[in-house]
Design a protein around this motif. Sequence first.
Motif, PDB file in Angstrom:
ATOM      1  N   PRO A  74       0.803  -1.230   0.000  1.00  0.00           N
ATOM      2  CA  PRO A  74       0.000   0.000   0.000  1.00  0.00           C
ATOM      3  C   PRO A  74       0.834   1.278   0.000  1.00  0.00           C
ATOM      4  CG  PRO A  74      -0.971  -1.592   1.476  1.00  0.00           C
ATOM      5  CD  PRO A  74       0.342  -2.168   1.030  1.00  0.00           C
ATOM      6  N   ARG A  75       1.794   1.367   0.914  1.00  0.00           N
ATOM      7  CA  ARG A  75       2.610   2.585   0.988  1.00  0.00           C
ATOM      8  C   ARG A  75       3.469   2.748  -0.262  1.00  0.00           C
ATOM      9  NH1 ARG A  75       5.776   3.704   6.493  1.00  0.00           N
ATOM     10  NH2 ARG A  75       3.578   3.780   7.118  1.00  0.00           N
ATOM     11  N   LEU A  76       4.066   1.637  -0.734  1.00  0.00           N
ATOM     12  CA  LEU A  76       4.949   1.709  -1.900  1.00  0.00           C
ATOM     13  C   LEU A  76       4.184   2.071  -3.168  1.00  0.00           C
ATOM     14  CD1 LEU A  76       7.707   1.296  -3.232  1.00  0.00           C
ATOM     15  CD2 LEU A  76       7.144  -1.148  -3.441  1.00  0.00           C
ATOM     16  N   LEU A  77       3.070   1.405  -3.420  1.00  0.00           N
ATOM     17  CA  LEU A  77       2.299   1.658  -4.637  1.00  0.00           C
ATOM     18  C   LEU A  77       1.751   3.079  -4.651  1.00  0.00           C
ATOM     19  CD1 LEU A  77       0.300  -1.671  -5.167  1.00  0.00           C
ATOM     20  CD2 LEU A  77       2.465  -0.982  -6.166  1.00  0.00           C
ATOM     21  N   ARG A  78       1.244   3.541  -3.520  1.00  0.00           N
ATOM     22  CA  ARG A  78       0.707   4.907  -3.464  1.00  0.00           C
ATOM     23  C   ARG A  78       1.801   5.947  -3.638  1.00  0.00           C
ATOM     24  NH1 ARG A  78      -2.940   3.027   1.607  1.00  0.00           N
ATOM     25  NH2 ARG A  78      -4.726   2.212   0.409  1.00  0.00           N
ATOM     26  N   TRP A  79       2.997   5.675  -3.088  1.00  0.00           N
ATOM     27  CA  TRP A  79       4.111   6.600  -3.247  1.00  0.00           C
ATOM     28  C   TRP A  79       4.534   6.692  -4.708  1.00  0.00           C
ATOM     29  CZ3 TRP A  79       9.329   5.458  -4.606  1.00  0.00           C
ATOM     30  CH2 TRP A  79      10.190   6.552  -4.521  1.00  0.00           C
ATOM     31  N   LEU A  80       4.628   5.545  -5.382  1.00  0.00           N
ATOM     32  CA  LEU A  80       4.994   5.540  -6.796  1.00  0.00           C
ATOM     33  C   LEU A  80       3.939   6.246  -7.642  1.00  0.00           C
ATOM     34  CD1 LEU A  80       6.341   1.873  -7.138  1.00  0.00           C
ATOM     35  CD2 LEU A  80       7.691   3.989  -7.250  1.00  0.00           C
ATOM     36  N   PHE A  81       2.683   6.039  -7.280  1.00  0.00           N
ATOM     37  CA  PHE A  81       1.597   6.659  -8.033  1.00  0.00           C
ATOM     38  C   PHE A  81       1.620   8.179  -7.854  1.00  0.00           C
ATOM     39  CE2 PHE A  81      -2.853   7.576  -9.123  1.00  0.00           C
ATOM     40  CZ  PHE A  81      -2.982   6.807 -10.273  1.00  0.00           C
ATOM     41  N   ILE A 119      -0.551   1.071 -15.240  1.00  0.00           N
ATOM     42  CA  ILE A 119      -0.440  -0.205 -15.944  1.00  0.00           C
ATOM     43  C   ILE A 119       0.788  -0.975 -15.478  1.00  0.00           C
ATOM     44  CG2 ILE A 119      -0.109  -1.287 -18.206  1.00  0.00           C
ATOM     45  CD1 ILE A 119      -1.677   1.052 -19.406  1.00  0.00           C
ATOM     46  N   ILE A 120       1.905  -0.257 -15.281  1.00  0.00           N
ATOM     47  CA  ILE A 120       3.136  -0.905 -14.813  1.00  0.00           C
ATOM     48  C   ILE A 120       2.928  -1.542 -13.443  1.00  0.00           C
ATOM     49  CG2 ILE A 120       5.488  -0.436 -13.993  1.00  0.00           C
ATOM     50  CD1 ILE A 120       5.649   1.680 -16.248  1.00  0.00           C
ATOM     51  N   LEU A 121       2.273  -0.813 -12.544  1.00  0.00           N
ATOM     52  CA  LEU A 121       2.028  -1.339 -11.197  1.00  0.00           C
ATOM     53  C   LEU A 121       1.087  -2.539 -11.237  1.00  0.00           C
ATOM     54  CD1 LEU A 121       1.682   1.985  -9.138  1.00  0.00           C
ATOM     55  CD2 LEU A 121       3.659   0.441  -9.291  1.00  0.00           C
ATOM     56  N   ALA A 122       0.100  -2.506 -12.143  1.00  0.00           N
ATOM     57  CA  ALA A 122      -0.826  -3.640 -12.272  1.00  0.00           C
ATOM     58  C   ALA A 122      -0.089  -4.882 -12.754  1.00  0.00           C
ATOM     59  CB  ALA A 122      -1.948  -3.282 -13.247  1.00  0.00           C
ATOM     60  N   ILE A 123       0.691  -4.729 -13.823  1.00  0.00           N
ATOM     61  CA  ILE A 123       1.410  -5.874 -14.380  1.00  0.00           C
ATOM     62  C   ILE A 123       2.508  -6.347 -13.429  1.00  0.00           C
ATOM     63  CG2 ILE A 123       2.877  -6.644 -16.300  1.00  0.00           C
ATOM     64  CD1 ILE A 123       1.313  -4.759 -18.122  1.00  0.00           C
ATOM     65  N   GLY A 124       3.200  -5.399 -12.797  1.00  0.00           N
ATOM     66  CA  GLY A 124       4.247  -5.774 -11.850  1.00  0.00           C
ATOM     67  C   GLY A 124       3.712  -6.544 -10.655  1.00  0.00           C
ATOM     68  N   SER A 125       2.592  -6.082 -10.106  1.00  0.00           N
ATOM     69  CA  SER A 125       1.973  -6.776  -8.970  1.00  0.00           C
ATOM     70  C   SER A 125       1.490  -8.157  -9.385  1.00  0.00           C
ATOM     71  CB  SER A 125       0.798  -5.953  -8.427  1.00  0.00           C
ATOM     72  OG  SER A 125       1.234  -4.687  -7.966  1.00  0.00           O
ATOM     73  N   ALA A 126       0.940  -8.242 -10.610  1.00  0.00           N
ATOM     74  CA  ALA A 126       0.477  -9.536 -11.116  1.00  0.00           C
ATOM     75  C   ALA A 126       1.647 -10.508 -11.271  1.00  0.00           C
ATOM     76  CB  ALA A 126      -0.233  -9.344 -12.458  1.00  0.00           C
ATOM     77  N   ILE A 185      -5.812  -1.275  -3.677  1.00  0.00           N
ATOM     78  CA  ILE A 185      -4.965  -0.319  -2.949  1.00  0.00           C
ATOM     79  C   ILE A 185      -5.011   1.073  -3.586  1.00  0.00           C
ATOM     80  CG2 ILE A 185      -2.565   0.267  -2.404  1.00  0.00           C
ATOM     81  CD1 ILE A 185      -2.075  -2.770  -2.060  1.00  0.00           C
ATOM     82  N   LEU A 186      -4.965   1.127  -4.916  1.00  0.00           N
ATOM     83  CA  LEU A 186      -4.901   2.397  -5.634  1.00  0.00           C
ATOM     84  C   LEU A 186      -6.273   2.944  -6.004  1.00  0.00           C
ATOM     85  CD1 LEU A 186      -1.915   1.602  -8.044  1.00  0.00           C
ATOM     86  CD2 LEU A 186      -1.862   3.028  -5.990  1.00  0.00           C
ATOM     87  N   GLY A 187      -7.329   2.260  -5.571  1.00  0.00           N
ATOM     88  CA  GLY A 187      -8.677   2.608  -5.993  1.00  0.00           C
ATOM     89  C   GLY A 187      -9.052   4.060  -5.758  1.00  0.00           C
TER      90      GLY A 187
END
Length: 387
Positions: free
Chosen positions: A198-205, A222-229, A249-251
């Motif tokens: 959560p903290r990492l993805l939101r910070w990158l976003f 898109i990068i975060l979606a594919i990377g998390s997948a 998390i990014l909703g």
Amino acid sequence: MDVILQILFLLISAKLFGELVERAGYPALIGEIAAGILLGPSLLGLVTPNETLEVFADIGIIALLFVSGAEMNLKSFLERRNVAVTTAVAGVLVPFGGGILLGHLLNLTQTETLFLAIALSITSIGVSVRILVDYKQLNTVLGTAIVSAAVLDDIIGIFLLGILSAVAMQGTTLAVDFLPAGLLVAIIFLVLFVIFAPRLLRWLFDLARKTETHEMVYSVAIILAIGSAWLSHAAGLHYSIGAFIAGLILGDQIRSDRLLFDSLMDFGFGFFVTLFFASVGLLFSFTRETFLSPYIIPIIVVAIAGKIIGGYIGSFHFLPRAEAFLVGLGMTPRGEIALVVAKVALVGGIIGSALFSAVTVMVIVTIIVTPLLMKHGFVWAGIREKE
């Protein structure tokens, strides 16, 4: 035929059939699957399953689950965890028990019976989400119950797949030392991902929003979606799990930018998601052996009844009885993980081609029948489409 031309034919046909079916009042995914059946090896033979289409289909399921996670409210999702857990457990145990019983009635071997029970236990989160999106019920209490239970079902399904893989590798003797290792990796990944992502993805976003390139936020999403997948897949889970959690998390950040959210919807549903459902139709087989198999009808009946009963038992304490019934219906479709289980069992010599074909038909039938049943179920329960 050139693979680009195959994709072109498949996309045109899927969109055309999807539009016709939607005009008739049913979800577009039925038409998209029908396009795959028509163009696939069973009928016209213009399009054949290949690695390129598999990659596009995987991106389709990633896009579908990421966007669906972004559309849902994380707080509401967590508040409904009790119904999710009970529904997921009941939604696995009932069809699993039905599969064991059916295996004995059909005189299957012990390993074939285990395979059948596992295949009947797994819900397709991608199909369930697409149905809820089409009926605009994704963010309701009913939709959250179905999706959250389906997510947990997929996690349970991965564990069951580990058991089946151990059987395939070790014969009829379960590799006890193998099972905890795969399960432990998956659990560790989920715990670490939920704690740190959560903290990492939101910070990158947020970092992407400060860049000068106007499309950077879209690309980073898109990068975060594919990377998390990919991380999810590397940990032994399905791509969909990581993509869905990342979207969840990014909703809030994605929904606040309507242009971004609409662009991601178009990115997924305009191309990749359509190809995913069309590729399901490519798997259908019209061989004589398939339709003469004594396994098909019993397996389909137990598959549908098991999920409806399990979903109802798991959710009727939390929801009105009509909605609890719809939860069971929403958990009925099987999909990509059930097909993976079947492929592992076939390659490992656990099952023969007849049982493999019967389970493949069951997957296709549940995917096609569920939207039809849910459409009438919503009418019966007095639930209208949310504007």
